[in-house]
Design a protein around this motif. Structure first.
Motif, PDB file in Angstrom:
ATOM      1  N   MET A 154       0.826  -0.942   0.192  1.00 44.15           N
ATOM      2  CA  MET A 154      -0.016   0.287   0.620  1.00 44.15           C
ATOM      3  C   MET A 154       0.717   1.023  -0.543  1.00 44.15           C
ATOM      4  SD  MET A 154      -2.928  -0.587   0.147  1.00 44.15           S
ATOM      5  CE  MET A 154      -4.583   0.548   1.110  1.00 44.15           C
ATOM      6  N   THR A 155       0.903   2.234  -1.362  1.00 39.78           N
ATOM      7  CA  THR A 155       1.464   3.303  -1.168  1.00 39.78           C
ATOM      8  C   THR A 155       0.594   3.769  -0.920  1.00 39.78           C
ATOM      9  OG1 THR A 155       1.887   3.481  -3.316  1.00 39.78           O
ATOM     10  CG2 THR A 155       3.369   2.651  -2.694  1.00 39.78           C
ATOM     11  N   LEU A 156       0.875   5.425  -0.179  1.00 36.97           N
ATOM     12  CA  LEU A 156       0.853   6.991  -0.084  1.00 36.97           C
ATOM     13  C   LEU A 156      -0.364   6.938  -1.383  1.00 36.97           C
ATOM     14  CD1 LEU A 156      -0.043   8.858   1.580  1.00 36.97           C
ATOM     15  CD2 LEU A 156       1.462  10.207   0.873  1.00 36.97           C
ATOM     16  N   GLU A 157       0.309   6.464  -2.782  1.00 34.50           N
ATOM     17  CA  GLU A 157      -0.700   7.132  -4.215  1.00 34.50           C
ATOM     18  C   GLU A 157      -1.749   6.227  -3.741  1.00 34.50           C
ATOM     19  OE1 GLU A 157       1.535   6.251  -7.183  1.00 34.50           O
ATOM     20  OE2 GLU A 157       0.345   7.769  -7.993  1.00 34.50           O
ATOM     21  N   LEU A 158      -1.776   4.961  -3.557  1.00 34.42           N
ATOM     22  CA  LEU A 158      -3.189   4.324  -3.825  1.00 34.42           C
ATOM     23  C   LEU A 158      -3.898   4.613  -2.960  1.00 34.42           C
ATOM     24  CD1 LEU A 158      -3.976   1.906  -4.665  1.00 34.42           C
ATOM     25  CD2 LEU A 158      -3.193   0.022  -3.255  1.00 34.42           C
ATOM     26  N   VAL A 159      -3.402   4.886  -0.970  1.00 35.42           N
ATOM     27  CA  VAL A 159      -4.158   4.977  -0.018  1.00 35.42           C
ATOM     28  C   VAL A 159      -4.597   6.561  -0.260  1.00 35.42           C
ATOM     29  CG1 VAL A 159      -4.118   6.108   2.484  1.00 35.42           C
ATOM     30  CG2 VAL A 159      -2.612   4.463   1.594  1.00 35.42           C
ATOM     31  N   LEU A 160      -4.660   7.774  -1.129  1.00 34.02           N
ATOM     32  CA  LEU A 160      -5.246   8.918  -1.522  1.00 34.02           C
ATOM     33  C   LEU A 160      -5.757   8.634  -2.131  1.00 34.02           C
ATOM     34  CD1 LEU A 160      -2.086  11.213  -1.294  1.00 34.02           C
ATOM     35  CD2 LEU A 160      -3.956  11.051   0.956  1.00 34.02           C
ATOM     36  N   PHE A 161      -5.955   7.427  -3.091  1.00 38.31           N
ATOM     37  CA  PHE A 161      -6.434   7.484  -4.238  1.00 38.31           C
ATOM     38  C   PHE A 161      -8.046   6.962  -3.471  1.00 38.31           C
ATOM     39  CE2 PHE A 161      -8.554   4.061  -7.333  1.00 38.31           C
ATOM     40  CZ  PHE A 161      -9.902   5.419  -8.108  1.00 38.31           C
ATOM     41  N   ILE A 162      -7.839   6.192  -2.538  1.00 40.34           N
ATOM     42  CA  ILE A 162      -8.882   5.238  -2.090  1.00 40.34           C
ATOM     43  C   ILE A 162      -9.563   6.332  -1.120  1.00 40.34           C
ATOM     44  CG2 ILE A 162      -9.678   3.339  -0.413  1.00 40.34           C
ATOM     45  CD1 ILE A 162      -6.710   1.706  -1.031  1.00 40.34           C
ATOM     46  N   ILE A 163      -9.192   7.240  -0.245  1.00 40.13           N
ATOM     47  CA  ILE A 163      -9.528   7.490   0.286  1.00 40.13           C
ATOM     48  C   ILE A 163     -10.718   9.040  -0.746  1.00 40.13           C
ATOM     49  CG2 ILE A 163      -9.634   9.803   1.834  1.00 40.13           C
ATOM     50  CD1 ILE A 163      -7.026   8.337   3.087  1.00 40.13           C
ATOM     51  N   PHE A 164      -9.947   9.350  -1.608  1.00 42.29           N
ATOM     52  CA  PHE A 164     -10.735  10.572  -2.699  1.00 42.29           C
ATOM     53  C   PHE A 164     -11.548   9.853  -3.402  1.00 42.29           C
ATOM     54  CE2 PHE A 164      -6.233  13.113  -1.563  1.00 42.29           C
ATOM     55  CZ  PHE A 164      -7.197  14.443  -1.205  1.00 42.29           C
ATOM     56  N   GLY A 165     -11.354   8.749  -3.664  1.00 43.19           N
ATOM     57  CA  GLY A 165     -11.994   8.144  -4.740  1.00 43.19           C
ATOM     58  C   GLY A 165     -13.741   7.574  -3.607  1.00 43.19           C
ATOM     59  N   SER A 166     -13.182   6.928  -2.388  1.00 38.57           N
ATOM     60  CA  SER A 166     -14.506   6.847  -1.948  1.00 38.57           C
ATOM     61  C   SER A 166     -15.128   8.024  -1.477  1.00 38.57           C
ATOM     62  CB  SER A 166     -14.172   5.918  -0.905  1.00 38.57           C
ATOM     63  OG  SER A 166     -12.856   6.525  -0.308  1.00 38.57           O
ATOM     64  N   ILE A 167     -14.960   9.247  -1.021  1.00 39.80           N
ATOM     65  CA  ILE A 167     -15.082  10.759  -1.481  1.00 39.80           C
ATOM     66  C   ILE A 167     -16.381  10.580  -2.151  1.00 39.80           C
ATOM     67  CG2 ILE A 167     -15.437  12.803  -0.622  1.00 39.80           C
ATOM     68  CD1 ILE A 167     -13.040  12.004   1.388  1.00 39.80           C
ATOM     69  N   ALA A 168     -14.902  10.629  -2.972  1.00 38.88           N
ATOM     70  CA  ALA A 168     -16.203  11.140  -4.486  1.00 38.88           C
ATOM     71  C   ALA A 168     -16.972  10.152  -4.952  1.00 38.88           C
ATOM     72  CB  ALA A 168     -14.965  11.008  -5.553  1.00 38.88           C
ATOM     73  N   ALA A 169     -17.009   8.913  -5.044  1.00 39.23           N
ATOM     74  CA  ALA A 169     -18.182   8.136  -5.551  1.00 39.23           C
ATOM     75  C   ALA A 169     -19.738   8.246  -4.110  1.00 39.23           C
ATOM     76  CB  ALA A 169     -17.791   6.392  -5.152  1.00 39.23           C
ATOM     77  N   ALA A 170     -19.332   8.179  -2.642  1.00 38.52           N
ATOM     78  CA  ALA A 170     -20.199   8.291  -2.062  1.00 38.52           C
ATOM     79  C   ALA A 170     -21.569   9.467  -1.921  1.00 38.52           C
ATOM     80  CB  ALA A 170     -19.675   8.589  -0.635  1.00 38.52           C
ATOM     81  N   THR A 171     -20.136  11.121  -2.452  1.00 32.18           N
ATOM     82  CA  THR A 171     -20.886  12.108  -2.536  1.00 32.18           C
ATOM     83  C   THR A 171     -21.746  12.637  -3.514  1.00 32.18           C
ATOM     84  OG1 THR A 171     -18.942  13.207  -3.253  1.00 32.18           O
ATOM     85  CG2 THR A 171     -18.977  13.624  -1.367  1.00 32.18           C
ATOM     86  N   ALA A 172     -21.708  11.266  -4.880  1.00 30.86           N
ATOM     87  CA  ALA A 172     -22.253  11.885  -5.686  1.00 30.86           C
ATOM     88  C   ALA A 172     -23.531  10.772  -6.090  1.00 30.86           C
ATOM     89  CB  ALA A 172     -21.112  11.055  -7.197  1.00 30.86           C
ATOM     90  N   VAL A 173     -23.759   9.709  -5.086  1.00 34.69           N
ATOM     91  CA  VAL A 173     -24.508   8.908  -4.533  1.00 34.69           C
ATOM     92  C   VAL A 173     -25.364   9.510  -3.549  1.00 34.69           C
ATOM     93  CG1 VAL A 173     -25.405   6.487  -3.863  1.00 34.69           C
ATOM     94  CG2 VAL A 173     -23.550   7.104  -4.493  1.00 34.69           C
ATOM     95  N   LEU A 174     -24.808  10.441  -2.465  1.00 38.08           N
ATOM     96  CA  LEU A 174     -26.184  11.342  -1.926  1.00 38.08           C
ATOM     97  C   LEU A 174     -26.300  12.233  -2.709  1.00 38.08           C
ATOM     98  CD1 LEU A 174     -23.043  10.889   1.500  1.00 38.08           C
ATOM     99  CD2 LEU A 174     -25.981  10.127   1.136  1.00 38.08           C
ATOM    100  N   MET A 175     -25.223  12.952  -3.122  1.00 40.01           N
ATOM    101  CA  MET A 175     -26.063  14.023  -4.141  1.00 40.01           C
ATOM    102  C   MET A 175     -27.334  13.804  -4.964  1.00 40.01           C
ATOM    103  SD  MET A 175     -24.896  16.197  -7.318  1.00 40.01           S
ATOM    104  CE  MET A 175     -25.855  15.721  -8.902  1.00 40.01           C
ATOM    105  N   ILE A 176     -27.229  13.436  -5.522  1.00 40.21           N
ATOM    106  CA  ILE A 176     -28.351  12.342  -6.436  1.00 40.21           C
ATOM    107  C   ILE A 176     -29.772  11.731  -5.246  1.00 40.21           C
ATOM    108  CG2 ILE A 176     -27.869  12.034  -8.273  1.00 40.21           C
ATOM    109  CD1 ILE A 176     -28.087   9.293  -7.885  1.00 40.21           C
ATOM    110  N   THR A 177     -29.111  11.758  -4.170  1.00 49.42           N
ATOM    111  CA  THR A 177     -30.751  10.747  -3.490  1.00 49.42           C
ATOM    112  C   THR A 177     -31.674  11.921  -2.185  1.00 49.42           C
ATOM    113  OG1 THR A 177     -28.489  10.403  -2.071  1.00 49.42           O
ATOM    114  CG2 THR A 177     -30.483   8.483  -3.383  1.00 49.42           C
ATOM    115  N   ARG A 178     -30.362  13.132  -2.060  1.00 50.99           N
ATOM    116  CA  ARG A 178     -30.906  14.152  -1.187  1.00 50.99           C
ATOM    117  C   ARG A 178     -32.085  14.805  -1.639  1.00 50.99           C
ATOM    118  NH1 ARG A 178     -30.182  11.383   2.889  1.00 50.99           N
ATOM    119  NH2 ARG A 178     -29.303   9.394   1.229  1.00 50.99           N
ATOM    120  N   ARG A 179     -32.478  15.479  -0.429  1.00 51.29           N
ATOM    121  CA  ARG A 179     -34.406  15.736  -1.387  1.00 51.29           C
ATOM    122  C   ARG A 179     -33.821  17.520  -0.783  1.00 51.29           C
ATOM    123  NH1 ARG A 179     -39.055  12.548   0.833  1.00 51.29           N
ATOM    124  NH2 ARG A 179     -38.503  10.967   0.136  1.00 51.29           N
ATOM    125  N   ASN A 180     -33.502  18.324   0.063  1.00 46.72           N
ATOM    126  CA  ASN A 180     -33.032  19.405  -0.581  1.00 46.72           C
ATOM    127  C   ASN A 180     -32.139  19.288  -0.991  1.00 46.72           C
ATOM    128  OD1 ASN A 180     -32.600  21.860   0.672  1.00 46.72           O
ATOM    129  ND2 ASN A 180     -32.592  21.714   3.077  1.00 46.72           N
TER     130      ASN A 180
END
Lengths: 101, 171
Positions: free
Chosen positions: B1-27
């Protein structure tokens, strides 16, 4: 270890499909617009990925122009939404159907 | 696990999760704020990909300017019955899921099995050179000077167009 290019492309594909889902299920015109921005950004991620892996600047220039177009599109599109809201008092895209016959 | 991979996993999961949250929130305000977070994590991914200038421009233009614009328009438009706006037909939901799954499987198939980009490895020095503001600026003012000027005119036209469209018409 290097990150395989497929990881970035898969993330971009996922974000693009989320954008499509948002455009299809949401009825609020502003949210639909934000989903279009999300799709633009996922395409940007693909361009940057290839630019970085090929060591070429061209992809990043494309992203620069996409950003300019996105800014212009957001300005004009939101102005259109405001104009429609002023006339019809709604942003529900099911009720905005004056061009449909 | 290099730092690059760790950062990719962190940022990538944030990006994916917020994309899904964005289309499912009512407000819509909450949706817009999730989109800001998504753009921010994308800027982090651009930094991992050695695209420094684009990462900064992403934060300034997208997360800053465009999203503030969206929030202003959400503020100007009266939040009508969001419940009614959100309630969609079940057939539409099924249709959406089918379409989205088809497109996603297509894209994943092309990415992982079509081998268009197999064996592409990053040359770190070349990719660092490609992402600096110096090389982007040189390209922008030599080979791409005409599109650059055209983009300037397009932004001017968009600003005038937005003004004309959104202006209240007094009789």
């Amino acid at each position: 270890m290097q990150i395989p290019i497929e990881f970035y492309l898969a993330l971009s594909a996922f974000m693009f499909t989320v954008g499509i889902a948002g455009v299809l299920i949401r009825r609020n015109a502003i949210i639909v617009f934000m989903c279009v921005e999300l799709m633009l950004n996922s395409a940007n991620l693909t361009l940057i990925t290839f630019s970085s892996y090929l060591g070429e600047t061209t992809g990043q220039l494309f992203v620069f122009f996409v950003m300019a177009v996105a800014a212009a599109e957001a300005a004009v599109g939101l102005a259109i939404i405001i104009a429609i809201f002023r006339n019809k008092l709604t942003v529900n895209i099911d009720e905005i159907n004056i061009l449909k016959w | 696990m290099t730092l690059e991979l760790v950062l990719f996993i962190i940022f990538g999961s944030i990006a994916a999760a917020t994309a899904v949250l964005m289309i499912t929130r009512r407000n819509p305000i909450i949706s817009a704020l999730f989109l800001v977070v998504n753009f921010g994590s994308l800027a982090g991914l651009y930094l991992i990909l050695n695209a420094q200038f684009i990462a900064v421009a992403q934060v300034i233009v997208y997360a800053g300017a465009i999203m503030v614009f969206f929030l202003f328009v959400i503020m100007l438009i009266r939040p009508e019955h969001e419940q009614k706006l959100f309630s969609y037909k079940p057939q539409l939901k099924i249709f959406t899921i089918v379409v989205v799954l088809l497109i996603f499987l297509q894209l994943i198939y092309v990415i992982f099995f079509a081998q268009t980009s197999a064996g592409l490895t990053k040359e770190v020095s070349a990719s660092v050179n490609a992402g600096t503001i110096e090389s982007i600026g040189r390209e922008l003012f030599t080979n791409y000077v005409l599109p650059f000027e055209a983009a300037g005119y397009m932004l001017l036209a968009a600003a005038i167009g937005a003004l004309v469209l959104a202006k209240k018409k007094f009789e």
